[in-house]
Design an enzyme around this catalytic site. Structure first.
Site, PDB file in Angstrom:
ATOM      1  N   ASP A  98       0.834  -1.200   0.000  1.00 36.19           N
ATOM      2  CA  ASP A  98       0.000   0.000   0.000  1.00 36.19           C
ATOM      3  C   ASP A  98       0.873   1.255   0.000  1.00 36.19           C
ATOM      4  O   ASP A  98       1.705   1.440   0.888  1.00 36.19           O
ATOM      5  CB  ASP A  98      -0.896   0.000   1.246  1.00 36.19           C
ATOM      6  CG  ASP A  98      -1.808   1.212   1.326  1.00 36.19           C
ATOM      7  OD1 ASP A  98      -3.008   1.073   1.001  1.00 36.19           O
ATOM      8  OD2 ASP A  98      -1.335   2.302   1.711  1.00 36.19           O
ATOM      9  N   TYR A 117       2.782  10.113  -0.340  1.00 29.56           N
ATOM     10  CA  TYR A 117       3.942   9.624   0.398  1.00 29.56           C
ATOM     11  C   TYR A 117       5.261   9.986  -0.293  1.00 29.56           C
ATOM     12  O   TYR A 117       6.320   9.919   0.323  1.00 29.56           O
ATOM     13  CB  TYR A 117       3.889   8.108   0.577  1.00 29.56           C
ATOM     14  CG  TYR A 117       2.658   7.575   1.269  1.00 29.56           C
ATOM     15  CD1 TYR A 117       1.816   8.411   1.996  1.00 29.56           C
ATOM     16  CD2 TYR A 117       2.333   6.229   1.190  1.00 29.56           C
ATOM     17  CE1 TYR A 117       0.690   7.918   2.622  1.00 29.56           C
ATOM     18  CE2 TYR A 117       1.207   5.719   1.834  1.00 29.56           C
ATOM     19  CZ  TYR A 117       0.386   6.575   2.535  1.00 29.56           C
ATOM     20  OH  TYR A 117      -0.738   6.072   3.148  1.00 29.56           O
ATOM     21  N   LYS A 167      -3.122   5.732  -4.205  1.00 29.44           N
ATOM     22  CA  LYS A 167      -4.219   6.661  -3.912  1.00 29.44           C
ATOM     23  C   LYS A 167      -4.105   7.927  -4.753  1.00 29.44           C
ATOM     24  O   LYS A 167      -2.993   8.365  -5.067  1.00 29.44           O
ATOM     25  CB  LYS A 167      -4.211   7.022  -2.417  1.00 29.44           C
ATOM     26  CG  LYS A 167      -4.170   5.798  -1.500  1.00 29.44           C
ATOM     27  CD  LYS A 167      -3.983   6.168  -0.044  1.00 29.44           C
ATOM     28  CE  LYS A 167      -3.770   4.928   0.806  1.00 29.44           C
ATOM     29  NZ  LYS A 167      -2.401   4.400   0.715  1.00 29.44           N
ATOM     30  N   HIS A 224      -7.714   9.495  -1.677  1.00 26.21           N
ATOM     31  CA  HIS A 224      -6.986   9.557  -0.413  1.00 26.21           C
ATOM     32  C   HIS A 224      -7.761  10.265   0.699  1.00 26.21           C
ATOM     33  O   HIS A 224      -7.791   9.804   1.836  1.00 26.21           O
ATOM     34  CB  HIS A 224      -5.631  10.236  -0.624  1.00 26.21           C
ATOM     35  CG  HIS A 224      -4.608   9.851   0.390  1.00 26.21           C
ATOM     36  ND1 HIS A 224      -3.258   9.904   0.145  1.00 26.21           N
ATOM     37  CD2 HIS A 224      -4.713   9.383   1.661  1.00 26.21           C
ATOM     38  CE1 HIS A 224      -2.587   9.496   1.216  1.00 26.21           C
ATOM     39  NE2 HIS A 224      -3.448   9.175   2.143  1.00 26.21           N
TER      40      HIS A 224
END
Length: 292
Positions: free
Chosen positions: A44, A49, A78, A112
């Site tokens: 994931d 990120y 996401k 997200h």
């Protein structure tokens, strides 16, 4: 050996996976390689990120070194808040994500956060991504019942997953019930509570009784509540330990003892972001690996 959960479109997702939040590109690459080498299937990540390229590099290395095929891996990413809203922009931005991930599809694509004024248009683009085969399933993350109802009222595909904060300190029972009533699987981020529960005496007493660690007990508790869980670590030994939770079961009394630790305090929620209530802005929510 780990159990699979069937989503509302028939796609099956492993119940335990590796998360790479706060990991650098290099750390994410090494972590993904180590996880896949040690039997993980579910990985994931997210554009937010800032490490999708590292995840892609790790997957490529694992396929080369361990003989894995892309179909052996369940990859989730996401849609970034800053990409939400305009249909064409969402599609273009996601194409760039696929390039960084070095794949032609993801197995699960999540929205997200529900950016007010934009999440419904984003969902239309995600429905098209699903139809075109660039995602095998689509879902949301951090949606409360009000926004999820609105999304379903405007969309044609019921989300397969809602990824929310869930651990012994926060259960979000109203959201969990709503999701399950609508056939939406619940996926837990921060299932270990960012480490805040690892020294809890209740958890540790139960862990000692089963000759397991506190982290293993917390993850087992989530599994027995039917959660899909995303556990974040860059340390290989912890990955191995986190996966070693399928050979024991908590008793009903032990489950109730851990249930009683609930505090219902979000570590992150809508008020933490400037975009909430401001359809024209995303505040300071940016794609850097250590932002949160």
């Amino acid at each position: 050996m780990q159990p699979l959960i069937e989503l509302n479109n028939g796609v099956k997702i492993p119940q335990l996976g590796l998360g790479v939040w706060k990991s650098t590109i290099e750390d994410a690459s090494h972590a993904v390689q180590a996880a896949l080498h040690n039997g993980y299937v579910l990985i994931d990540t997210a554009k937010q990120y800032g490490n999708e390229k590292g995840v892609g590099d790790g997957i490529q290395a694992a396929m080369k070194n361990d003989g894995l095929k892309r179909s052996d891996i369940f990859l989730t990413t996401k849609i970034f808040n800053g990409d939400q809203g305009d249909y064409d922009h969402v599609r273009h931005a996601f194409e760039e994500q696929l390039k960084n991930l070095q794949t032609d599809h993801v197995d699960l694509l999540l929205e997200h956060w529900p950016v007010d004024g934009k999440y419904n248009e984003t969902w239309k683009a995600m429905e098209a991504i699903l139809k075109d085969g660039q995602a095998r399933a689509i879902g949301v993350s951090n949606f409360n019942n009000e926004r999820l109802t609105d999304l379903m009222d405007h969309g044609t595909v019921v989300p397969a997953v809602n990824q929310i904060e869930f651990n012994p300190h926060i259960h979000q029972p109203e959201i969990v019930k709503f999701d399950r009533d609508h056939g939406i699987k619940v996926e837990a981020w921060s299932p270990l509570g960012s480490g805040t529960l690892l020294k809890n005496p209740v958890v540790n007493q139960i862990a000692d009784a089963h000759h397991k660690s506190a982290a293993q007990v917390e993850l087992r508790w989530g599994l027995q509540h039917g959660m899909i869980e995303i556990a974040k670590t860059i340390h290989e030994q912890r990955m191995i330990q986190n996966m070693d939770i399928f050979d024991f079961q908590l008793t009903d009394d032990e489950m109730k003892q851990i249930d009683a630790l609930d505090q219902e305090k979000h570590s992150l929620w809508y008020h933490d972001f400037q975009w909430n209530g401001n359809p024209d802005g995303i505040g300071d929510y940016v794609a850097t690996p250590n932002h949160w």
